[in-house]
Motif scaffolding. Structure first.
Motif, PDB file in Angstrom:
ATOM      1  N   LEU A  47     -39.225  22.797   9.762  1.00  0.00           N
ATOM      2  CA  LEU A  47     -38.307  21.691   9.443  1.00  0.00           C
ATOM      3  C   LEU A  47     -39.041  20.354   9.455  1.00  0.00           C
ATOM      4  CD1 LEU A  47     -35.060  22.723  11.375  1.00  0.00           C
ATOM      5  CD2 LEU A  47     -35.490  22.805   8.902  1.00  0.00           C
ATOM      6  N   ALA A  48     -39.939  20.168  10.411  1.00  0.00           N
ATOM      7  CA  ALA A  48     -40.731  18.932  10.464  1.00  0.00           C
ATOM      8  C   ALA A  48     -41.620  18.815   9.225  1.00  0.00           C
ATOM      9  CB  ALA A  48     -41.581  18.905  11.730  1.00  0.00           C
ATOM     10  N   GLN A  49     -42.135  19.933   8.745  1.00  0.00           N
ATOM     11  CA  GLN A  49     -42.963  19.914   7.532  1.00  0.00           C
ATOM     12  C   GLN A  49     -42.147  19.483   6.313  1.00  0.00           C
ATOM     13  OE1 GLN A  49     -45.785  19.565   8.723  1.00  0.00           O
ATOM     14  NE2 GLN A  49     -46.898  21.065   7.525  1.00  0.00           N
ATOM     15  N   PHE A  50     -40.934  20.011   6.201  1.00  0.00           N
ATOM     16  CA  PHE A  50     -40.079  19.586   5.094  1.00  0.00           C
ATOM     17  C   PHE A  50     -39.799  18.091   5.191  1.00  0.00           C
ATOM     18  CE2 PHE A  50     -38.695  24.133   4.714  1.00  0.00           C
ATOM     19  CZ  PHE A  50     -39.114  24.308   3.413  1.00  0.00           C
ATOM     20  N   ALA A  51     -39.532  17.604   6.401  1.00  0.00           N
ATOM     21  CA  ALA A  51     -39.228  16.179   6.589  1.00  0.00           C
ATOM     22  C   ALA A  51     -40.430  15.301   6.241  1.00  0.00           C
ATOM     23  CB  ALA A  51     -38.778  15.921   8.027  1.00  0.00           C
ATOM     24  N   THR A  52     -41.600  15.644   6.761  1.00  0.00           N
ATOM     25  CA  THR A  52     -42.772  14.800   6.480  1.00  0.00           C
ATOM     26  C   THR A  52     -43.151  14.853   5.007  1.00  0.00           C
ATOM     27  OG1 THR A  52     -44.310  16.561   7.144  1.00  0.00           O
ATOM     28  CG2 THR A  52     -43.730  14.929   8.823  1.00  0.00           C
ATOM     29  N   GLY A  53     -43.103  16.045   4.422  1.00  0.00           N
ATOM     30  CA  GLY A  53     -43.439  16.184   3.007  1.00  0.00           C
ATOM     31  C   GLY A  53     -42.482  15.414   2.102  1.00  0.00           C
ATOM     32  N   TRP A  54     -41.225  15.375   2.476  1.00  0.00           N
ATOM     33  CA  TRP A  54     -40.220  14.663   1.689  1.00  0.00           C
ATOM     34  C   TRP A  54     -40.324  13.147   1.917  1.00  0.00           C
ATOM     35  CZ3 TRP A  54     -35.510  12.267   3.446  1.00  0.00           C
ATOM     36  CH2 TRP A  54     -34.655  11.892   2.407  1.00  0.00           C
ATOM     37  N   LEU A  55     -40.498  12.753   3.181  1.00  0.00           N
ATOM     38  CA  LEU A  55     -40.506  11.319   3.509  1.00  0.00           C
ATOM     39  C   LEU A  55     -41.699  10.567   2.937  1.00  0.00           C
ATOM     40  CD1 LEU A  55     -39.274  11.284   7.210  1.00  0.00           C
ATOM     41  CD2 LEU A  55     -38.107  10.323   5.213  1.00  0.00           C
ATOM     42  N   GLY A  57     -43.028  10.660   0.246  1.00  0.00           N
ATOM     43  CA  GLY A  57     -42.793  10.273  -1.140  1.00  0.00           C
ATOM     44  C   GLY A  57     -42.127   8.923  -1.294  1.00  0.00           C
ATOM     45  N   PHE A  58     -41.531   8.420  -0.215  1.00  0.00           N
ATOM     46  CA  PHE A  58     -40.860   7.120  -0.253  1.00  0.00           C
ATOM     47  C   PHE A  58     -41.824   5.954  -0.034  1.00  0.00           C
ATOM     48  CE2 PHE A  58     -37.320   9.950   0.753  1.00  0.00           C
ATOM     49  CZ  PHE A  58     -36.409   9.537  -0.203  1.00  0.00           C
ATOM     50  N   PHE A  59     -43.057   6.254   0.300  1.00  0.00           N
ATOM     51  CA  PHE A  59     -44.035   5.208   0.596  1.00  0.00           C
ATOM     52  C   PHE A  59     -45.124   5.171  -0.472  1.00  0.00           C
ATOM     53  CE2 PHE A  59     -42.178   6.501   4.640  1.00  0.00           C
ATOM     54  CZ  PHE A  59     -41.755   5.288   5.131  1.00  0.00           C
ATOM     55  N   GLU A  60     -45.648   3.997  -0.698  1.00  0.00           N
ATOM     56  CA  GLU A  60     -46.711   3.823  -1.690  1.00  0.00           C
ATOM     57  C   GLU A  60     -47.965   4.565  -1.276  1.00  0.00           C
ATOM     58  OE1 GLU A  60     -47.797  -0.086  -3.038  1.00  0.00           O
ATOM     59  OE2 GLU A  60     -45.785  -0.820  -2.550  1.00  0.00           O
ATOM     60  N   ARG A  61     -48.704   5.023  -2.291  1.00  0.00           N
ATOM     61  CA  ARG A  61     -50.005   5.636  -2.013  1.00  0.00           C
ATOM     62  C   ARG A  61     -50.881   4.607  -1.312  1.00  0.00           C
ATOM     63  NH1 ARG A  61     -52.150  10.136  -4.134  1.00  0.00           N
ATOM     64  NH2 ARG A  61     -50.825  11.348  -5.499  1.00  0.00           N
ATOM     65  N   GLY A  62     -51.587   5.049  -0.291  1.00  0.00           N
ATOM     66  CA  GLY A  62     -52.476   4.162   0.443  1.00  0.00           C
ATOM     67  C   GLY A  62     -51.789   3.378   1.553  1.00  0.00           C
ATOM     68  N   SER A  63     -50.448   3.467   1.648  1.00  0.00           N
ATOM     69  CA  SER A  63     -49.753   2.718   2.705  1.00  0.00           C
ATOM     70  C   SER A  63     -49.927   3.425   4.048  1.00  0.00           C
ATOM     71  CB  SER A  63     -48.269   2.575   2.375  1.00  0.00           C
ATOM     72  OG  SER A  63     -47.627   3.831   2.434  1.00  0.00           O
ATOM     73  N   GLU A  64     -49.803   2.644   5.117  1.00  0.00           N
ATOM     74  CA  GLU A  64     -49.989   3.185   6.450  1.00  0.00           C
ATOM     75  C   GLU A  64     -48.946   4.253   6.807  1.00  0.00           C
ATOM     76  OE1 GLU A  64     -50.679   1.373  10.871  1.00  0.00           O
ATOM     77  OE2 GLU A  64     -51.156   0.109   9.163  1.00  0.00           O
ATOM     78  N   PRO A  65     -47.644   4.029   6.541  1.00  0.00           N
ATOM     79  CA  PRO A  65     -46.667   5.083   6.869  1.00  0.00           C
ATOM     80  C   PRO A  65     -46.958   6.407   6.148  1.00  0.00           C
ATOM     81  CG  PRO A  65     -45.536   3.028   6.392  1.00  0.00           C
ATOM     82  CD  PRO A  65     -46.973   2.828   6.040  1.00  0.00           C
ATOM     83  N   ARG A  66     -47.330   6.319   4.883  1.00  0.00           N
ATOM     84  CA  ARG A  66     -47.642   7.532   4.120  1.00  0.00           C
ATOM     85  C   ARG A  66     -48.848   8.234   4.727  1.00  0.00           C
ATOM     86  NH1 ARG A  66     -46.723   8.908  -1.817  1.00  0.00           N
ATOM     87  NH2 ARG A  66     -48.213  10.562  -2.230  1.00  0.00           N
ATOM     88  N   PHE A  67     -49.865   7.461   5.122  1.00  0.00           N
ATOM     89  CA  PHE A  67     -51.055   8.029   5.745  1.00  0.00           C
ATOM     90  C   PHE A  67     -50.681   8.785   7.021  1.00  0.00           C
ATOM     91  CE2 PHE A  67     -54.374   7.541   8.986  1.00  0.00           C
ATOM     92  CZ  PHE A  67     -55.425   8.214   8.385  1.00  0.00           C
ATOM     93  N   TYR A  68     -49.858   8.173   7.888  1.00  0.00           N
ATOM     94  CA  TYR A  68     -49.477   8.824   9.144  1.00  0.00           C
ATOM     95  C   TYR A  68     -48.624  10.063   8.911  1.00  0.00           C
ATOM     96  CZ  TYR A  68     -51.539   5.060  11.813  1.00  0.00           C
ATOM     97  OH  TYR A  68     -52.429   4.188  12.354  1.00  0.00           O
TER      98      TYR A  68
END
Length: 189
Positions: A47-55, A57-68
């Motif tokens: 479930l955590a994998q689905f959440a992280t994989g989905w979330l 996508g809401f952040f720009e490439r190279g952004s810190e949230p997407r990286f984490y």
């Protein structure tokens, strides 16, 4: 070759059964504590994998949230792979409790097929994910990444069928099948 693997698996199961019986803890109605623990830990991580994989996508490439989110996804995926190997080994040596005798043969086949696909998914999906991020994976093209993404949708479908079947057994058939995998509560004294 497959006959030898099947025979070895049966011998391991018999040995596990004898070990359980010798300890006086054989309970054919429920999964053992290790199987229950591994099931719920892997389920939570999936479930955590689905959440992280989905979330991410809401952040720009190279952004810190997407990286984490991406790093968390990699770490959890690696842990799932280790847990999947442990869980598969445990399952091969500790047989599942029998399905209810009144289950239709088609339902037994579907239950076994669903469980087999889930085991396969928790082994293959992390490998594809790790292959996707390695230099070797990138050198062989986009197919590992594309397959990893496509398989995530198939896994979501299989998980939905698995959960729906568990609820169907528990609340419509009322055969108590779900209770075999629910951790027992220890009464307070």
């Amino acid at each position: 070759m497959f006959a030898k693997i099947h025979d070895a698996r049966l011998r391991l199961r018999r040995r596990a059964d004898l070990h359980q019986q010798s300890k006086g803890t054989m309970n054919s109605e429920r999964y053992d504590k290790a199987a229950i623990w591994l099931h719920w830990v892997v389920a939570a991580m999936v479930l955590a994998q689905f959440a992280t994989g989905w979330l991410w996508g809401f952040f720009e490439r190279g952004s810190e949230p997407r990286f984490y989110l991406f790093r968390i996804h990699i770490v959890i995926g690696t842990i799932i792979l280790v847990a999947a190997v442990l869980r598969t080994g445990w399952r091969l040596t500790h047989p599942a409790p029998p399905l209810p005798a009144e289950m239709r043969p088609a339902h037994v086949v579907l239950a076994r097929l669903t469980h087999g696909l889930l085991y396969l998914a928790i082994l293959v999906q992390p490998v594809l994910g790790l292959l996707t991020i390695t230099a070797f994976g990138k050198s062989i093209g986009r197919w590992p990444r594309d397959l990893h993404l496509s398989l995530s949708y198939i896994i979501a479908l299989i998980v939905a069928v698995h959960v729906a079947a568990a609820f169907w057994h528990q609340y419509l058939r009322k055969d108590g099948l779900l209770l075999r995998m629910v951790p027992r509560r220890v009464p307070r004294t």
